[in-house]
Design a protein around this motif. Structure first.
Motif, PDB file in Angstrom:
ATOM      1  N   LEU A 105       0.817  -1.217   0.000  1.00 54.87           N
ATOM      2  CA  LEU A 105       0.000   0.000   0.000  1.00 54.87           C
ATOM      3  C   LEU A 105       0.846   1.260   0.000  1.00 54.87           C
ATOM      4  O   LEU A 105       0.372   2.337  -0.345  1.00 54.87           O
ATOM      5  N   GLN A 106       2.100   1.093   0.466  1.00 58.59           N
ATOM      6  CA  GLN A 106       2.998   2.230   0.707  1.00 58.59           C
ATOM      7  C   GLN A 106       2.366   3.193   1.720  1.00 58.59           C
ATOM      8  O   GLN A 106       2.410   4.412   1.567  1.00 58.59           O
ATOM      9  N   GLN A 107       1.795   2.567   2.744  1.00 56.72           N
ATOM     10  CA  GLN A 107       1.133   3.339   3.793  1.00 56.72           C
ATOM     11  C   GLN A 107       1.382   2.696   5.155  1.00 56.72           C
ATOM     12  O   GLN A 107       1.435   1.472   5.271  1.00 56.72           O
ATOM     13  N   GLY A 108       1.491   3.545   6.156  1.00 55.24           N
ATOM     14  CA  GLY A 108       1.589   3.078   7.523  1.00 55.24           C
ATOM     15  C   GLY A 108       2.940   2.514   7.905  1.00 55.24           C
ATOM     16  O   GLY A 108       3.832   2.334   7.075  1.00 55.24           O
ATOM     17  N   ILE A 109       3.087   2.244   9.189  1.00 54.79           N
ATOM     18  CA  ILE A 109       4.298   1.662   9.760  1.00 54.79           C
ATOM     19  C   ILE A 109       3.884   0.445  10.581  1.00 54.79           C
ATOM     20  O   ILE A 109       2.936   0.515  11.378  1.00 54.79           O
ATOM     21  N   VAL A 110       4.576  -0.674  10.417  1.00 57.28           N
ATOM     22  CA  VAL A 110       4.293  -1.889  11.188  1.00 57.28           C
ATOM     23  C   VAL A 110       5.552  -2.258  11.968  1.00 57.28           C
ATOM     24  O   VAL A 110       6.632  -2.360  11.390  1.00 57.28           O
ATOM     25  N   GLU A 111       5.408  -2.441  13.290  1.00 56.03           N
ATOM     26  CA  GLU A 111       6.548  -2.739  14.157  1.00 56.03           C
ATOM     27  C   GLU A 111       6.283  -4.004  14.971  1.00 56.03           C
ATOM     28  O   GLU A 111       5.132  -4.296  15.300  1.00 56.03           O
ATOM     29  N   LEU A 112       7.345  -4.695  15.303  1.00 59.67           N
ATOM     30  CA  LEU A 112       7.263  -5.861  16.183  1.00 59.67           C
ATOM     31  C   LEU A 112       8.109  -5.558  17.410  1.00 59.67           C
ATOM     32  O   LEU A 112       9.328  -5.410  17.311  1.00 59.67           O
ATOM     33  N   LEU A 113       7.463  -5.440  18.570  1.00 61.34           N
ATOM     34  CA  LEU A 113       8.182  -4.980  19.759  1.00 61.34           C
ATOM     35  C   LEU A 113       8.282  -6.012  20.879  1.00 61.34           C
ATOM     36  O   LEU A 113       8.486  -5.669  22.030  1.00 61.34           O
ATOM     37  N   GLY A 114       8.141  -7.288  20.573  1.00 61.59           N
ATOM     38  CA  GLY A 114       8.499  -8.327  21.538  1.00 61.59           C
ATOM     39  C   GLY A 114       7.484  -8.600  22.615  1.00 61.59           C
ATOM     40  O   GLY A 114       6.285  -8.357  22.476  1.00 61.59           O
ATOM     41  N   SER A 115       7.980  -9.108  23.745  1.00 61.87           N
ATOM     42  CA  SER A 115       7.131  -9.670  24.801  1.00 61.87           C
ATOM     43  C   SER A 115       6.439  -8.613  25.648  1.00 61.87           C
ATOM     44  O   SER A 115       7.002  -7.553  25.923  1.00 61.87           O
ATOM     45  N   ILE A 116       5.237  -8.955  26.081  1.00 62.60           N
ATOM     46  CA  ILE A 116       4.548  -8.132  27.066  1.00 62.60           C
ATOM     47  C   ILE A 116       5.197  -8.349  28.432  1.00 62.60           C
ATOM     48  O   ILE A 116       5.969  -9.277  28.629  1.00 62.60           O
ATOM     49  N   SER A 117       4.896  -7.479  29.381  1.00 71.29           N
ATOM     50  CA  SER A 117       5.527  -7.537  30.702  1.00 71.29           C
ATOM     51  C   SER A 117       5.174  -8.831  31.434  1.00 71.29           C
ATOM     52  O   SER A 117       4.126  -9.438  31.179  1.00 71.29           O
ATOM     53  N   PRO A 118       6.026  -9.267  32.352  1.00 70.34           N
ATOM     54  CA  PRO A 118       5.728 -10.472  33.129  1.00 70.34           C
ATOM     55  C   PRO A 118       4.368 -10.422  33.830  1.00 70.34           C
ATOM     56  O   PRO A 118       3.632 -11.411  33.835  1.00 70.34           O
ATOM     57  N   VAL A 119       4.017  -9.272  34.407  1.00 69.66           N
ATOM     58  CA  VAL A 119       2.748  -9.201  35.145  1.00 69.66           C
ATOM     59  C   VAL A 119       1.556  -9.340  34.197  1.00 69.66           C
ATOM     60  O   VAL A 119       0.538  -9.940  34.545  1.00 69.66           O
ATOM     61  N   SER A 120       1.676  -8.816  32.983  1.00 72.40           N
ATOM     62  CA  SER A 120       0.607  -9.015  31.997  1.00 72.40           C
ATOM     63  C   SER A 120       0.516 -10.487  31.615  1.00 72.40           C
ATOM     64  O   SER A 120      -0.578 -11.018  31.399  1.00 72.40           O
ATOM     65  N   GLY A 121       1.680 -11.148  31.543  1.00 73.39           N
ATOM     66  CA  GLY A 121       1.719 -12.570  31.225  1.00 73.39           C
ATOM     67  C   GLY A 121       1.016 -13.432  32.259  1.00 73.39           C
ATOM     68  O   GLY A 121       0.418 -14.459  31.932  1.00 73.39           O
ATOM     69  N   VAL A 122       1.062 -12.994  33.521  1.00 71.61           N
ATOM     70  CA  VAL A 122       0.368 -13.712  34.596  1.00 71.61           C
ATOM     71  C   VAL A 122      -1.123 -13.777  34.287  1.00 71.61           C
ATOM     72  O   VAL A 122      -1.789 -14.782  34.520  1.00 71.61           O
ATOM     73  N   HIS A 123      -1.669 -12.691  33.743  1.00 74.03           N
ATOM     74  CA  HIS A 123      -3.114 -12.599  33.530  1.00 74.03           C
ATOM     75  C   HIS A 123      -3.572 -13.072  32.154  1.00 74.03           C
ATOM     76  O   HIS A 123      -4.750 -13.379  31.971  1.00 74.03           O
ATOM     77  N   SER A 124      -2.643 -13.109  31.190  1.00 70.67           N
ATOM     78  CA  SER A 124      -3.050 -13.557  29.847  1.00 70.67           C
ATOM     79  C   SER A 124      -2.738 -15.023  29.613  1.00 70.67           C
ATOM     80  O   SER A 124      -3.391 -15.684  28.808  1.00 70.67           O
ATOM     81  N   GLY A 125      -1.703 -15.528  30.306  1.00 67.05           N
ATOM     82  CA  GLY A 125      -1.248 -16.884  30.043  1.00 67.05           C
ATOM     83  C   GLY A 125      -0.454 -16.925  28.743  1.00 67.05           C
ATOM     84  O   GLY A 125      -0.362 -15.938  28.021  1.00 67.05           O
ATOM     85  N   PRO A 126       0.137 -18.077  28.430  1.00 63.41           N
ATOM     86  CA  PRO A 126       0.936 -18.191  27.210  1.00 63.41           C
ATOM     87  C   PRO A 126       0.068 -18.188  25.955  1.00 63.41           C
ATOM     88  O   PRO A 126      -1.090 -18.583  25.992  1.00 63.41           O
TER      89      PRO A 126
END
Length: 283
Positions: free
Chosen positions: A252-273
């Motif tokens: 499209l030649q539009q927008g920016i897409v980024e990959l920024l890795g893992s969520i915080s450990p405490v968020s992981g406690v509540h979301s699970g793997p």
């Protein structure tokens, strides 16, 4: 002259370079096991949480009020006149209310405690945009107005392998699906105006849920769109979503897409793997 400090919490998943660039103070949540306690993102990594979930699911807790007072004491000594604090959704945590109370003990510092009604890089975008404004010496009252505008341009979507951990942590909001889980129905989850989770759509199976996230991302891509992808112990899946959206963005030649890795450990406690998340910001 205004001297403005910027505060957030550890669920914002800020990168180290953004923390340093904008001198952000990060309040770490606590992750509590039966025999030990950790500071979120300080002395425990996300993978350590996920890899031990089969042995023990920890609980989480707010940063201590004492720590919040220490932050304000330090800012006062440094001559800060104003504070902007951008925090995890009040629909998911009590940190917004806690810091609001603490700030009232410091009448010499004018505070704007902001409920992001978001999580992870949804928070981070608001912090980063605020940091940019502070460095250009934008007046405090103008920044407050801008943050409100930024939040309206922000959307968060994610999918998880199981709702078990959201239920266990009391973060389920308007998301339901006990029967659906038995049928391998995967809800696409977002954060509503009330700051709580709700179901955007439901699809069957992980493969279809990733396709749906990609379709949502594609439908949102415009010239000034920024899409940020993150994961909770699902690097392969988030990489796949990133590559598909990146390719579409380039076509499209539009927008920016980024990959920024893992969520915080405490968020992981509540979301699970198995979490794959996406933040959409249309500036």
């Amino acid at each position: 002259m205004e001297k403005i400090a910027l505060i957030t919490d550890s669920t914002s998943d800020l990168t180290e370079d953004i923390i340093e660039k904008y001198n952000v103070t990060v309040l770490p949540f606590r992750i509590i096991y039966k025999d030990r306690e950790y500071l979120d993102g300080v002395d425990i990594k996300p993978n350590e949480v996920y890899e031990n979930l089969d042995k023990e699911v920890p609980t989480s807790s707010l940063p201590p009020l004492k720590k919040m007072h220490e932050v304000y004491d330090d800012l006062q000594k440094q001559g800060y006149t104003h504070v902007i604090a951008i925090l995890l959704s009040s629909g998911l945590s009590g940190i917004y209310n806690a810091l609001s109370l603490v700030s009232k003990d410091y009448p010499n510092i004018q505070s704007f405690i902001f409920d992001s009604k978001s999580i992870s890089h949804g928070e981070a975008v608001l912090v980063e945009e605020s940091g940019k404004l502070i460095t250009t010496q934008t007046p405090f009252d103008t920044i407050k107005e801008k943050i409100e505008e930024f939040r309206k341009k922000l959307e968060v979507y994610f999918v998880v392998d199981t709702l078990e951990y959201l239920k266990r942590g009391g973060r389920i909001g308007k998301v339901s699906g006990t029967i659906g889980e038995l049928l391998k129905i995967k809800p696409i989850i977002s954060v509503g105006e009330d700051g709580k989770y709700f179901t955007v759509d439901k699809v069957r199976g992980k493969k279809q849920s990733l396709k749906k996230i990609i379709d949502v991302g594609k439908s949102k891509l415009k010239e000034n769109t920024r899409i940020i992808l993150m994961d909770g112990y699902a690097k392969k899946e988030s990489q796949y979503v990133y590559e598909e959206l990146k390719k579409y963005s380039e076509e499209l030649q539009q927008g920016i897409v980024e990959l920024l890795g893992s969520i915080s450990p405490v968020s992981g406690v509540h979301s699970g793997p198995g979490l794959v998340g996406m933040v959409v910001f249309n500036n």
